[in-house]
Write a protein that holds these residues in place. Structure first.
Motif, PDB file in Angstrom:
ATOM      1  N   GLU A  18       0.833  -1.197   0.000  1.00  0.00           N
ATOM      2  CA  GLU A  18       0.000   0.000   0.000  1.00  0.00           C
ATOM      3  C   GLU A  18       0.870   1.250   0.000  1.00  0.00           C
ATOM      4  O   GLU A  18       0.526   2.261  -0.608  1.00  0.00           O
TER       5      GLU A  18
ATOM      6  N   ALA B  75      -4.611  -8.591 -11.853  1.00  0.00           N
ATOM      7  CA  ALA B  75      -5.422  -7.660 -11.057  1.00  0.00           C
ATOM      8  C   ALA B  75      -6.718  -8.266 -10.532  1.00  0.00           C
ATOM      9  O   ALA B  75      -7.548  -7.556  -9.981  1.00  0.00           O
TER      10      ALA B  75
ATOM     11  N   PHE C  53      -7.224 -10.120  -7.912  1.00  0.00           N
ATOM     12  CA  PHE C  53      -7.340  -9.947  -6.468  1.00  0.00           C
ATOM     13  C   PHE C  53      -7.195  -8.483  -6.040  1.00  0.00           C
ATOM     14  O   PHE C  53      -7.868  -8.029  -5.137  1.00  0.00           O
TER      15      PHE C  53
ATOM     16  N   SER D 271      -7.504  -5.486  -7.819  1.00  0.00           N
ATOM     17  CA  SER D 271      -8.194  -4.321  -8.386  1.00  0.00           C
ATOM     18  C   SER D 271      -9.248  -3.733  -7.440  1.00  0.00           C
ATOM     19  O   SER D 271      -9.293  -2.507  -7.291  1.00  0.00           O
ATOM     20  N   PRO D 272     -10.088  -4.545  -6.747  1.00  0.00           N
ATOM     21  CA  PRO D 272     -11.031  -3.898  -5.828  1.00  0.00           C
ATOM     22  C   PRO D 272     -10.323  -3.092  -4.732  1.00  0.00           C
ATOM     23  O   PRO D 272     -10.799  -2.026  -4.322  1.00  0.00           O
ATOM     24  N   ARG D 273      -9.179  -3.581  -4.301  1.00  0.00           N
ATOM     25  CA  ARG D 273      -8.471  -2.887  -3.215  1.00  0.00           C
ATOM     26  C   ARG D 273      -7.781  -1.625  -3.715  1.00  0.00           C
ATOM     27  O   ARG D 273      -7.745  -0.607  -3.021  1.00  0.00           O
TER      28      ARG D 273
ATOM     29  N   MET E  50      -8.833   0.144  -6.230  1.00  0.00           N
ATOM     30  CA  MET E  50      -9.945   1.087  -6.463  1.00  0.00           C
ATOM     31  C   MET E  50     -10.312   1.793  -5.161  1.00  0.00           C
ATOM     32  O   MET E  50     -10.537   3.013  -5.137  1.00  0.00           O
ATOM     33  N   GLU E  51     -10.368   1.001  -4.098  1.00  0.00           N
ATOM     34  CA  GLU E  51     -10.710   1.555  -2.778  1.00  0.00           C
ATOM     35  C   GLU E  51      -9.680   2.599  -2.339  1.00  0.00           C
ATOM     36  O   GLU E  51     -10.043   3.685  -1.860  1.00  0.00           O
TER      37      GLU E  51
ATOM     38  N   THR F 201     -13.758 -11.890  -8.973  1.00  0.00           N
ATOM     39  CA  THR F 201     -13.587 -10.467  -8.682  1.00  0.00           C
ATOM     40  C   THR F 201     -14.944  -9.781  -8.676  1.00  0.00           C
ATOM     41  O   THR F 201     -15.245  -8.962  -7.800  1.00  0.00           O
TER      42      THR F 201
ATOM     43  N   ARG G  17     -16.740 -10.601  -5.528  1.00  0.00           N
ATOM     44  CA  ARG G  17     -16.304  -9.801  -4.391  1.00  0.00           C
ATOM     45  C   ARG G  17     -16.931  -8.403  -4.442  1.00  0.00           C
ATOM     46  O   ARG G  17     -17.426  -7.890  -3.441  1.00  0.00           O
ATOM     47  N   LEU G  18     -16.898  -7.781  -5.637  1.00  0.00           N
ATOM     48  CA  LEU G  18     -17.448  -6.431  -5.761  1.00  0.00           C
ATOM     49  C   LEU G  18     -18.931  -6.407  -5.396  1.00  0.00           C
ATOM     50  O   LEU G  18     -19.390  -5.537  -4.661  1.00  0.00           O
TER      51      LEU G  18
ATOM     52  N   GLU H  17     -18.978  -5.666  -1.446  1.00  0.00           N
ATOM     53  CA  GLU H  17     -18.901  -4.212  -1.471  1.00  0.00           C
ATOM     54  C   GLU H  17     -20.165  -3.550  -1.992  1.00  0.00           C
ATOM     55  O   GLU H  17     -20.305  -2.333  -1.917  1.00  0.00           O
TER      56      GLU H  17
END
Lengths: 484, 419
Positions: free
Chosen positions: A406, A438, A440, A442-444, A446-447, B140, B143-144, B148
């Protein structure tokens, strides 16, 4: 009023900006994409060519050699990944030997040092996975590999640190010449500048032709690539070129500075200047050709495929200088391979041209160096431990495949000309560039982007524009879409 | 730091292994988990259907995980969250990292690998076309949506009929998206039959077998997907293209065990399963290093993951008390008739502690078959299988009694024959 406006934030525009930033003056880079390095500069072979290929006497040959010589020091000054791994042009038949010899002689004339023709035995010692049928090779120890993203980003950041302004998402639509200066019309209003430098890549002919009496023609020449998993990293250690021969113009197999193997490119002339789509034919052709010079290419280890467009000028030559019939409009057009290698030389050359034209004065306090995103993997255990104590974000791995923390992502977002999108983070840190592509992280990421840029997560894009990653929230359009 | 057993990954396999190791007497256990909570991918699997074999009831993924997390917490088994293992050496020295402790160095007497698997990406499939936003692996997207609350798209094409793809076809529909089609390269689905029925048929979502994606359109966001029928060579047949206007492509094209750490420490990996080669104790090529769950081979039901991992947990404790076995007489498990692999790959009958479950998958859909387990040519187990499919894992129980009846065993063989 700017003194100089550079159009295009690819490697050429950024190199010109960086070398120009040694001088006093108000300068701006206009870029139609949301970030630097979004066109040809991000999708190429990432090779620092030794310089034996370009025709002797051409500007291309001169810039290639100079760029090759400048690269090692520049990599130190601007902190991007570069490795002089050497290249081999492999000759597959006795009858092609004269062509190999001619290439060697052209290289010697171009001033390339340490060139050598090696026999099959020596070739296989150097590179055990080269085809058993190979008969000889041209060995160029001064060939290298580079991170094209960080080369471009480093040049841009350093230019920015030295006062060059950047304006993204700004597309040039036309020019007006009046009273000794240019008005540049864009989708975001007009910009005025005494001088214009056209570094617009595959669009450089379009811009040139808006102002010049002598027309240029550039063909987008698509190159498809496959990038293989890092577990193939030791498959070849040199950049393996194919001698153009009976099979036509070949493709290369090379390690990358990050330890992957890259295979490519094809050469397919197209019309669409945005046509960066791979095709089944292109990829099949690529895989077939690459298999000709190496044994057991682990192509099943492909983690991604992509295509880039070379700005191929009809005469296969760099067009650098004032455009005919358009004073104070300087072209850097037709910058195709070896354009990445040549970029520092082009930057230096154009900056000197501008100094002479404009009488630019050197800055007193030019910042010659830049530090890249700190990669904790390069630290000793003690130093890494200390870093995490000071900045705990460096202890949090976000991208598992490339082990990106991070801390690195925060650095990429908050540094000058920082990342605004998933791809921006990826090019600066390699988060998402690994084997899961990405899935695993990409959501993180993005956050983190949403949190740091103070925007909703739904605003985060893959690469700017309409490339939104999320279209809404659960059940927000329940019924509407299905009834359509 | 020193622990008797370190477990890499706190998903269903890691939790079950830890609990079983505790119950077998080990009190020095540490679970290392990279995510923010224990439970692994189960936390995003909010559909039901988990636990029928283990608990005799249908649970959701988080409920199933919670049962194991509770058991682990009750036993006060130690764990570290947000902790990424960076490397493991052959002599079981682990380097991990997290925010609070920084770099962590741990010496383990035994290690159980339970890292799970990842999804095959678009790049690995070499699908031609542009590279816009809107292409997600099914997991993915799961998960979204499930964790979320974000919709990754409105009009969806799904490539691959793996279970996550099928589950996501239903989920996306329930959340208000239109799933246009599920295309599957193979002439059969890789998912469970019950998922085809409950996730596609019940929602009138067409499944097109022997079809694949041949083009992705859209420079910034997906704007269209073209699929085409493939021939027996799995190559697209010109003229069979069907175009869909859509904004999303989900991929459910297979799972790959995540064995980068295993490879790094020198564990032998099977090219068929992409998981470690293991013996009757689920022990890898490195003594004292065990593997279970999807890192070993991709399972169809989590219940079997738990069962397998518990066996690995018990085996690790036996290893701690008995040490390395000097004399080993591993008999390779051989097979024919369409079987792709077996786990374990070899068995030393003297080291079989409990009844042993042999798990395997077949390479194609087969009807009216008989599966036989032969010990030195004697069929000790015969099972009729009306249908066998690559999507469903097969298992045979090799009991201690069977082995005891063959004291000088030299050959363990499994056949699949026409009935």
């Amino acid at each position: 009023m700017y003194d100089i406006i550079i159009i295009g934030a690819g490697v050429t525009g950024c190199a010109v900006a960086r070398y120009l930033s040694r001088y006093e003056g108000r300068m701006l880079v206009l870029e139609k994409a949301e970030d630097v390095c979004c066109g040809t500069s991000k999708a190429n072979s990432a090779i620092v060519h030794a310089g034996f290929d370009a025709a002797h006497g051409s500007l291309m040959a001169k810039m290639n050699l100079e760029g090759n010589l400048m690269m090692p020091q520049l990599a130190k000054d601007l902190d991007f990944a570069f490795k002089m791994n050497g290249s081999l042009v492999v000759c597959m038949s006795e009858e092609d030997l004269p062509k190999l010899r001619a290439l060697y002689e052209n290289g010697v004339k171009n001033g390339v040092k340490e060139l050598e023709i090696v026999d099959a035995k020596r070739l296989h010692e150097l590179e055990p996975n080269v085809s058993k049928n190979a008969v000889a090779a041209l060995w160029a120890p001064t060939g290298g590999i580079v991170c094209p993203f960080n080369l471009t980003i480093a040049l841009a950041e350093n230019a920015f640190d030295n006062g060059v302004e950047f304006q993204f998402n700004t597309e040039v639509t036309g020019f007006t010449w009046e009273d000794g200066y240019w008005t540049i019309h864009t989708n975001h209003g007009d910009f005025e500048s005494r001088y214009v430098i056209n570094a617009a890549g595959v669009y450089s002919d379009v811009l040139h032709n808006m102002v010049s009496t002598r027309k240029l023609h550039i063909t987008p020449r698509r190159g498809d690539y496959c990038l293989l998993d890092k577990n193939t990293g030791s498959f070849v250690s040199h950049t393996i070129f194919q001698l153009p021969g009976k099979l036509g113009k070949g493709v290369l197999v090379s390690p990358t500075v990050h330890g992957n193997t890259i295979v490519g490119p094809t050469a397919i002339d197209i019309e669409d200047r945005e046509g960066t789509n791979t095709t089944a034919e292109g990829l099949n052709d690529l895989i077939e050709k690459a298999g000709a010079t190496v044994e057991n290419l682990p192509i099943r280890q492909t983690i991604t495929s992509f295509a880039g467009l070379r700005a191929h000028e009809d005469h296969h030559e760099f067009v650098i200088g004032e455009a005919e019939g358009a004073q104070q409009f300087i072209d850097c057009a037709g910058i195709e391979s070896p354009g990445l290698t040549s970029s520092p030389a082009i930057g230096l050359h154009v900056s000197e041209l501008m100094r002479n034209l404009m009488g630019l004065k050197e800055k007193e306090h030019f910042i010659a160096t830049r530090r890249g995103v700190l990669d904790p993997k390069t630290l000793s255990k003690e130093d890494y431990q200390k870093l995490i104590r000071e900045k705990p974000a460096y202890g949090q791995i976000i991208c598992r495949c490339e082990q990106v923390t991070e801390g690195e992502i925060l650095d990429a977002i908050h540094r000058p000309l920082g990342a605004k999108s998933l791809d921006g983070v990826k090019r600066r840190t390699r988060a998402g560039m690994g084997r899961c592509q990405a899935g695993f992280c990409s959501p993180r990421v993005m956050e983190i982007l949403a949190r740091e840029l103070h925007v909703e997560q739904s605003e985060i894009t893959k690469c700017g524009g309409a490339s939104r990653l999320i279209v809404g929230t659960n059940k927000d359009k329940l019924g509407e879409v299905q009834d359509k | 730091m020193r622990y008797d057993i370190v477990i890499i990954g706190g998903g269903p396999a890691g939790l079950s292994a830890a609990i079983a190791a505790y119950d077998a007497g080990c009190r020095s256990i540490l679970i290392l988990e990279r995510d923010v909570q224990l439970g692994g991918i189960l936390n995003q699997c909010i559909h039901n259907g988990f636990g029928l074999h283990t608990f005799g009831e249908e649970l959701t993924g988080p409920e199933y995980a919670a049962r194991y997390i509770t058991q682990a917490l009750d036993r006060k088994i130690e764990y570290k969250l947000n902790t990424m293992v960076l490397s493991i050496s052959e002599d079981k020295h682990i380097t991990a990292v997290n925010r609070e402790e920084g770099l962590i160095e741990i010496d383990a007497r035994a290690i159980i690998l339970t890292m799970g698997c990842r999804e095959r990406s678009r790049g690995a499939l070499n699908i031609p076309g542009y590279r816009p936003a809107g292409i997600y692996s099914a997991g993915t997207a799961q998960r979204l949506v499930n964790m979320e609350g974000f919709m990754p798209g409105r009009r969806v094409v799904i490539l691959g009929s793996g279970d996550i793809g099928l589950i996501m076809a239903r989920r996306m529909t329930l959340e208000g998206a239109k799933v246009l089609v599920v295309a599957e390269l193979l002439p059969y689905s890789g998912g469970l039959k019950r998922n085809i029925v409950q996730c596609l048929n019940d929602f009138d979502i067409p499944l097109k077998l022997s079809h694949t994606v041949v083009n992705i359109e859209g420079k910034e966001r997906v704007s269209g997907i073209t699929i085409a029928e493939v021939g027996p060579d799995r190559k697209p047949i010109p003229g069979t293209e069907i175009h869909y206007d859509c904004d999303t492509l989900l991929l459910s094209c297979g799972l790959i065990p995540e064995n980068e750490l295993s490879r790094g420490m020198g564990v032998d990996i099977s090219p068929v399963t992409n998981g470690p080669v293991v013996d009757e104790s689920l022990q890898t090529s490195i003594p004292g290093v065990f593997a279970a769950g999807n890192v070993l081979h991709v399972h169809d039901l989590v219940d079997y993951v738990s069962e397998e991992a518990a066996a690995a947990g018990r085996a690790a404790v036996r290893y701690l008390s008995q040490g390395e076995t000097a004399e080993r007489h591993e008999i390779p498990v051989t097979f024919e008739g369409g079987i792709r692999y077996t786990v374990p790959a070899s068995i030393d009958p003297k080291l079989v502690a409990d009844d042993l479950v042999l798990r395997f998958r077949v390479g194609g859909v087969m009807k009216k078959r008989v599966v036989k387990l032969l010990l030195d040519g004697d069929a000790v187990l015969t099972r009729k299988r009306p249908v066998m499919a690559p999507g469903e894992m097969e298992e045979l129980k090799l009991t201690k009694d069977m082995l005891d009846a063959h004291p000088s065993l030299t050959r363990i063989h499994i056949t699949v024959e026409e009935a």
